[in-house]
Design a protein around this motif. Structure first.
Motif, PDB file in Angstrom:
ATOM      1  N   VAL A  12      36.241  53.097  36.166  1.00 32.13           N
ATOM      2  CA  VAL A  12      36.575  52.003  37.196  1.00 32.13           C
ATOM      3  C   VAL A  12      37.180  52.259  38.536  1.00 32.13           C
ATOM      4  CG1 VAL A  12      38.816  50.920  37.294  1.00 32.13           C
ATOM      5  CG2 VAL A  12      38.253  51.550  35.137  1.00 32.13           C
ATOM      6  N   LEU A  13      37.009  53.486  39.126  1.00 32.38           N
ATOM      7  CA  LEU A  13      36.929  53.900  39.971  1.00 32.38           C
ATOM      8  C   LEU A  13      35.988  53.961  40.921  1.00 32.38           C
ATOM      9  CD1 LEU A  13      39.546  57.571  40.098  1.00 32.38           C
ATOM     10  CD2 LEU A  13      39.853  55.071  40.882  1.00 32.38           C
ATOM     11  N   ARG A  14      34.857  53.772  40.233  1.00 34.43           N
ATOM     12  CA  ARG A  14      33.223  54.492  40.974  1.00 34.43           C
ATOM     13  C   ARG A  14      33.119  52.646  41.189  1.00 34.43           C
ATOM     14  NH1 ARG A  14      28.804  57.479  41.285  1.00 34.43           N
ATOM     15  NH2 ARG A  14      27.608  56.351  41.814  1.00 34.43           N
ATOM     16  N   ALA A  15      33.593  51.758  40.484  1.00 37.21           N
ATOM     17  CA  ALA A  15      33.856  50.392  40.312  1.00 37.21           C
ATOM     18  C   ALA A  15      34.046  50.133  41.187  1.00 37.21           C
ATOM     19  CB  ALA A  15      34.072  49.705  38.544  1.00 37.21           C
ATOM     20  N   LEU A  16      35.252  49.909  41.610  1.00 35.81           N
ATOM     21  CA  LEU A  16      36.409  49.443  42.721  1.00 35.81           C
ATOM     22  C   LEU A  16      35.655  51.077  44.400  1.00 35.81           C
ATOM     23  CD1 LEU A  16      39.768  50.219  41.028  1.00 35.81           C
ATOM     24  CD2 LEU A  16      39.068  48.072  41.679  1.00 35.81           C
ATOM     25  N   ALA A  32      31.700  45.557  35.892  1.00 35.49           N
ATOM     26  CA  ALA A  32      31.439  46.755  36.969  1.00 35.49           C
ATOM     27  C   ALA A  32      31.194  48.114  36.432  1.00 35.49           C
ATOM     28  CB  ALA A  32      31.955  46.107  37.884  1.00 35.49           C
ATOM     29  N   ALA A  33      32.616  48.250  35.647  1.00 36.45           N
ATOM     30  CA  ALA A  33      32.414  49.755  34.742  1.00 36.45           C
ATOM     31  C   ALA A  33      31.872  50.238  33.765  1.00 36.45           C
ATOM     32  CB  ALA A  33      34.231  50.100  34.914  1.00 36.45           C
ATOM     33  N   GLY A  34      31.515  48.525  32.888  1.00 34.36           N
ATOM     34  CA  GLY A  34      30.302  48.384  31.143  1.00 34.36           C
ATOM     35  C   GLY A  34      31.614  48.751  30.672  1.00 34.36           C
ATOM     36  N   ALA A  64      45.125  22.407  36.161  1.00 37.05           N
ATOM     37  CA  ALA A  64      44.821  21.689  37.092  1.00 37.05           C
ATOM     38  C   ALA A  64      42.874  22.610  37.193  1.00 37.05           C
ATOM     39  CB  ALA A  64      44.845  21.617  38.769  1.00 37.05           C
ATOM     40  N   GLU A  65      43.346  24.437  37.216  1.00 38.18           N
ATOM     41  CA  GLU A  65      41.888  25.554  37.089  1.00 38.18           C
ATOM     42  C   GLU A  65      40.784  24.955  36.040  1.00 38.18           C
ATOM     43  OE1 GLU A  65      40.101  25.968  40.020  1.00 38.18           O
ATOM     44  OE2 GLU A  65      41.538  24.942  41.672  1.00 38.18           O
ATOM     45  N   GLY A  66      41.521  24.964  35.015  1.00 33.25           N
ATOM     46  CA  GLY A  66      41.449  24.365  33.512  1.00 33.25           C
ATOM     47  C   GLY A  66      41.478  26.602  32.895  1.00 33.25           C
ATOM     48  N   ARG A  67      41.651  27.552  33.645  1.00 34.39           N
ATOM     49  CA  ARG A  67      42.114  28.621  33.279  1.00 34.39           C
ATOM     50  C   ARG A  67      42.888  29.121  33.449  1.00 34.39           C
ATOM     51  NH1 ARG A  67      41.598  31.816  38.051  1.00 34.39           N
ATOM     52  NH2 ARG A  67      40.242  30.655  38.999  1.00 34.39           N
ATOM     53  N   PRO A  68      43.444  30.414  33.042  1.00 36.00           N
ATOM     54  CA  PRO A  68      44.212  31.244  33.201  1.00 36.00           C
ATOM     55  C   PRO A  68      44.399  31.082  34.660  1.00 36.00           C
ATOM     56  CG  PRO A  68      43.371  32.099  31.700  1.00 36.00           C
ATOM     57  CD  PRO A  68      42.666  30.812  31.921  1.00 36.00           C
ATOM     58  N   ARG A  69      45.838  31.721  35.571  1.00 38.58           N
ATOM     59  CA  ARG A  69      45.403  32.779  36.957  1.00 38.58           C
ATOM     60  C   ARG A  69      44.826  34.163  36.566  1.00 38.58           C
ATOM     61  NH1 ARG A  69      50.994  34.149  39.886  1.00 38.58           N
ATOM     62  NH2 ARG A  69      51.456  34.484  37.662  1.00 38.58           N
ATOM     63  N   ARG A  70      44.651  34.615  37.743  1.00 40.91           N
ATOM     64  CA  ARG A  70      43.943  35.896  37.891  1.00 40.91           C
ATOM     65  C   ARG A  70      44.724  36.564  38.448  1.00 40.91           C
ATOM     66  NH1 ARG A  70      38.297  33.424  39.269  1.00 40.91           N
ATOM     67  NH2 ARG A  70      37.705  33.106  36.929  1.00 40.91           N
ATOM     68  N   ARG A  71      45.050  37.916  37.985  1.00 37.13           N
ATOM     69  CA  ARG A  71      45.463  39.314  38.494  1.00 37.13           C
ATOM     70  C   ARG A  71      44.520  39.788  39.829  1.00 37.13           C
ATOM     71  NH1 ARG A  71      50.003  43.166  36.942  1.00 37.13           N
ATOM     72  NH2 ARG A  71      50.883  44.037  39.184  1.00 37.13           N
ATOM     73  N   TYR A  72      44.538  39.583  41.021  1.00 35.95           N
ATOM     74  CA  TYR A  72      43.952  40.597  41.678  1.00 35.95           C
ATOM     75  C   TYR A  72      43.573  41.677  42.388  1.00 35.95           C
ATOM     76  CZ  TYR A  72      40.276  36.201  42.462  1.00 35.95           C
ATOM     77  OH  TYR A  72      40.203  35.081  42.337  1.00 35.95           O
ATOM     78  N   TYR A  73      42.852  42.997  41.894  1.00 36.71           N
ATOM     79  CA  TYR A  73      42.992  44.695  42.391  1.00 36.71           C
ATOM     80  C   TYR A  73      42.652  44.450  43.739  1.00 36.71           C
ATOM     81  CZ  TYR A  73      45.604  44.578  37.554  1.00 36.71           C
ATOM     82  OH  TYR A  73      46.047  44.057  36.287  1.00 36.71           O
ATOM     83  N   ARG A  74      42.967  45.196  44.787  1.00 36.63           N
ATOM     84  CA  ARG A  74      42.551  46.287  45.442  1.00 36.63           C
ATOM     85  C   ARG A  74      42.136  47.658  45.558  1.00 36.63           C
ATOM     86  NH1 ARG A  74      42.186  43.206  50.950  1.00 36.63           N
ATOM     87  NH2 ARG A  74      44.515  42.647  50.436  1.00 36.63           N
TER      88      ARG A  74
END
Length: 112
Positions: A12-16, A32-34, A64-74
């Motif tokens: 996960v860290l490598r992917a980020l 990305a992390a597999g 309206a978007e037809g999908r759930p909200r996403r949680r973004y990480y940085r």
């Protein structure tokens, strides 16, 4: 304090660290992390609790978007440095856990 550096946490860290200033949502990190999404979310929660990650909910109307909200990480600025250090000093580095990985290869987000 550093998280336990399991194979999954290191992946996960490598992917980020591939793009340390970019925001990713869970499925992107998972791919990305597999790793399965159910595996990465507890890791992301731990990293956020340590201050290594910042997160935010997407500001959309799910209907309206037809999908759930996403949680973004940085990665936070300090978190990116902590992640690089944690990967570089892991007791069992990725190169030993995944023999095909080039041990001299630093995560592509910056210097190790």
């Amino acid at each position: 304090m550093a998280p336990k550096m399991t194979l999954q946490t290191q992946l996960v860290l490598r992917a980020l660290l591939e793009h340390p200033t970019r925001e990713f949502y869970g499925l992107q990190i998972s791919q990305a992390a597999g790793l399965a999404t159910g595996t990465i979310h507890p890791i992301l929660a731990r990293l956020e609790g340590l201050g290594w990650l910042d997160s935010r909910w997407e500001d959309i109307d799910p209907g309206a978007e037809g999908r759930p909200r996403r949680r973004y990480y940085r990665l936070s600025p300090d978190g990116a440095e902590q992640a690089r250090h944690a990967l570089a000093t892991a007791r069992t580095p990725l190169s030993r856990l995944l023999p095909g990985l080039n041990p001299g290869l630093a995560p592509r987000g910056g210097p190790a």
